[in-house]
Design a protein around this motif. Structure first.
Motif, short mmCIF file in Angstrom:
data_model
loop_
_atom_site.label_atom_id
_atom_site.label_comp_id
_atom_site.label_asym_id
_atom_site.label_seq_id
_atom_site.Cartn_x
_atom_site.Cartn_y
_atom_site.Cartn_z
N GLY A 131 -11.09 7.37 -30.56
CA GLY A 131 -11.22 5.58 -29.85
C GLY A 131 -12.09 6.58 -29.17
N PRO A 132 -12.72 5.26 -28.24
CA PRO A 132 -12.41 3.79 -28.42
C PRO A 132 -13.51 3.56 -29.84
CG PRO A 132 -13.74 4.33 -26.72
CD PRO A 132 -13.24 5.90 -26.96
N SER A 133 -12.67 1.99 -29.99
CA SER A 133 -13.27 1.70 -30.98
C SER A 133 -14.55 0.91 -30.33
CB SER A 133 -12.99 0.60 -31.95
OG SER A 133 -12.35 -0.13 -30.86
N GLY A 134 -15.36 0.88 -31.65
CA GLY A 134 -16.36 -0.43 -30.84
C GLY A 134 -16.43 -1.40 -30.27
N GLU A 135 -14.71 -2.45 -30.64
CA GLU A 135 -14.41 -3.43 -29.76
C GLU A 135 -13.86 -3.64 -29.07
OE1 GLU A 135 -14.50 -6.58 -31.60
OE2 GLU A 135 -15.99 -5.59 -33.13
N GLN A 136 -13.44 -1.93 -28.34
CA GLN A 136 -13.19 -1.82 -27.45
C GLN A 136 -13.86 -1.23 -26.52
OE1 GLN A 136 -10.16 1.99 -28.87
NE2 GLN A 136 -8.53 0.47 -27.17
N VAL A 137 -15.84 -1.31 -26.33
CA VAL A 137 -16.51 -1.00 -26.22
C VAL A 137 -17.12 -2.82 -26.29
CG1 VAL A 137 -18.46 -0.43 -25.73
CG2 VAL A 137 -16.93 1.05 -26.72
N LEU A 138 -16.46 -3.11 -26.71
CA LEU A 138 -17.56 -4.88 -26.64
C LEU A 138 -15.90 -5.38 -25.51
CD1 LEU A 138 -17.59 -5.79 -30.10
CD2 LEU A 138 -19.53 -5.92 -28.19
N ARG A 139 -15.02 -4.99 -25.43
CA ARG A 139 -14.30 -5.45 -24.48
C ARG A 139 -14.63 -5.82 -22.97
NH1 ARG A 139 -11.09 -5.70 -28.65
NH2 ARG A 139 -9.15 -3.75 -27.86
N LEU A 140 -15.27 -4.02 -22.82
CA LEU A 140 -15.64 -3.90 -21.65
C LEU A 140 -16.59 -4.33 -20.96
CD1 LEU A 140 -15.18 -1.45 -19.39
CD2 LEU A 140 -16.22 -0.29 -20.87
N VAL A 141 -17.45 -3.94 -21.55
CA VAL A 141 -18.93 -5.27 -21.10
C VAL A 141 -18.74 -6.66 -21.07
CG1 VAL A 141 -20.22 -3.55 -22.20
CG2 VAL A 141 -19.45 -5.09 -23.53
N ARG A 142 -17.62 -7.05 -22.16
CA ARG A 142 -17.34 -8.87 -21.50
C ARG A 142 -16.51 -9.03 -20.87
NH1 ARG A 142 -17.69 -11.17 -27.77
NH2 ARG A 142 -20.50 -11.47 -28.10
N GLY A 143 -15.86 -8.32 -20.34
CA GLY A 143 -14.44 -8.17 -19.63
C GLY A 143 -15.04 -8.13 -18.31
N SER A 144 -13.97 -7.42 -17.43
CA SER A 144 -13.90 -7.20 -15.86
C SER A 144 -15.64 -6.49 -15.19
CB SER A 144 -13.24 -5.97 -15.29
OG SER A 144 -13.18 -5.26 -16.18
N ALA A 145 -16.12 -6.44 -16.30
CA ALA A 145 -17.27 -4.98 -16.26
C ALA A 145 -18.57 -6.97 -15.81
CB ALA A 145 -18.35 -4.57 -17.41
N GLY A 146 -18.37 -7.72 -16.87
CA GLY A 146 -19.33 -9.22 -17.01
C GLY A 146 -20.53 -7.97 -16.63
N VAL A 147 -21.10 -7.93 -17.38
CA VAL A 147 -22.52 -7.00 -18.31
C VAL A 147 -22.80 -8.45 -19.52
CG1 VAL A 147 -24.20 -5.74 -19.54
CG2 VAL A 147 -21.90 -4.79 -18.45
N LEU A 148 -22.30 -8.66 -20.18
CA LEU A 148 -22.31 -10.32 -21.30
C LEU A 148 -21.48 -11.16 -21.37
CD1 LEU A 148 -22.82 -7.36 -24.51
CD2 LEU A 148 -24.65 -8.83 -23.55
N PRO A 149 -21.68 -12.19 -21.13
CA PRO A 149 -21.03 -13.51 -21.18
C PRO A 149 -20.49 -13.60 -22.55
CG PRO A 149 -23.17 -14.17 -20.66
CD PRO A 149 -23.11 -12.85 -21.18
N GLY A 150 -19.12 -13.76 -22.70
CA GLY A 150 -18.28 -14.17 -23.53
C GLY A 150 -19.35 -15.26 -24.80
#
Length: 174
Positions: free
Chosen positions: A79-98
């Motif tokens: 890991g991490p998986s691609g989904e975990q990276v997606l959660r990272l950029v959408r989550g607290s990092a706020g790079v991408l809106p949900g």
């Protein structure tokens, strides 16, 4: 009389020596018709055998003898998986809106505890993500279309740095 002779000899010798110090004939011929000075060639500087200090050296080239030694990035085994990276950029990092349409274009490649992932974002260019840490505690290092930041250039392992800054460095088929 020896002093007069010595003086004459010294004066003659001085005249001969100083007579050869004029401008070379090539310059006299060129400048005869012009009033502007002519540039003279400067000898080339010799290269220093040691690189200047304070500048980063380029990453070493070539493949290591064993994958995972930091020189190349390989598919992440733990890991991490691609989904975990997606959660990272959408989550607290706020790079991408949900609500942004995004999918993993290139699954994370790892070197040590660093990851390199490419995401396809609907209506935009691909988003490259560099992260660090274990799958459960990922830290976003940088995300964007150009991720060759100072932190990546100075702290990332060679495999991640090569991917982020040169666009190469993954081990094909790994």
């Amino acid at each position: 009389m020896p002093t007069t002779f010595s003086r004459m000899l010294a004066l003659s010798l001085l005249t001969v020596v100083l007579g050869g110090c004029g401008a070379p004939p090539e310059l006299e011929q060129q400048s005869a018709g012009r009033s502007t000075p002519t540039a003279t060639a400067v000898p080339p500087a010799t290269a220093s055998p040691t690189p200047p200090t304070g500048l980063p050296l380029p990453p070493p080239t070539g493949l290591p003898s064993t994958p995972g030694s930091g020189a190349v990035a390989v598919a992440c085994r733990n890991g991490p998986s691609g989904e975990q990276v997606l959660r990272l950029v959408r989550g607290s990092a706020g790079v991408l809106p949900g609500d942004t349409g995004v999918r993993v274009r290139s699954a994370p490649l790892c070197t040590d505890d660093w990851q390199y992932t490419v995401l396809a974002v609907s209506g935009y260019e691909d988003l490259t993500v560099v992260s660090q840490g274990r799958p459960g505690a990922l830290r976003l290092v940088t995300a964007g279309t150009d991720v060759c930041t100072i932190e990546v250039r100075t702290a990332a392992p060679t495999g991640i740095r090569t991917l982020a800054c040169d666009g190469t460095g993954g081990l094909p088929g790994a």
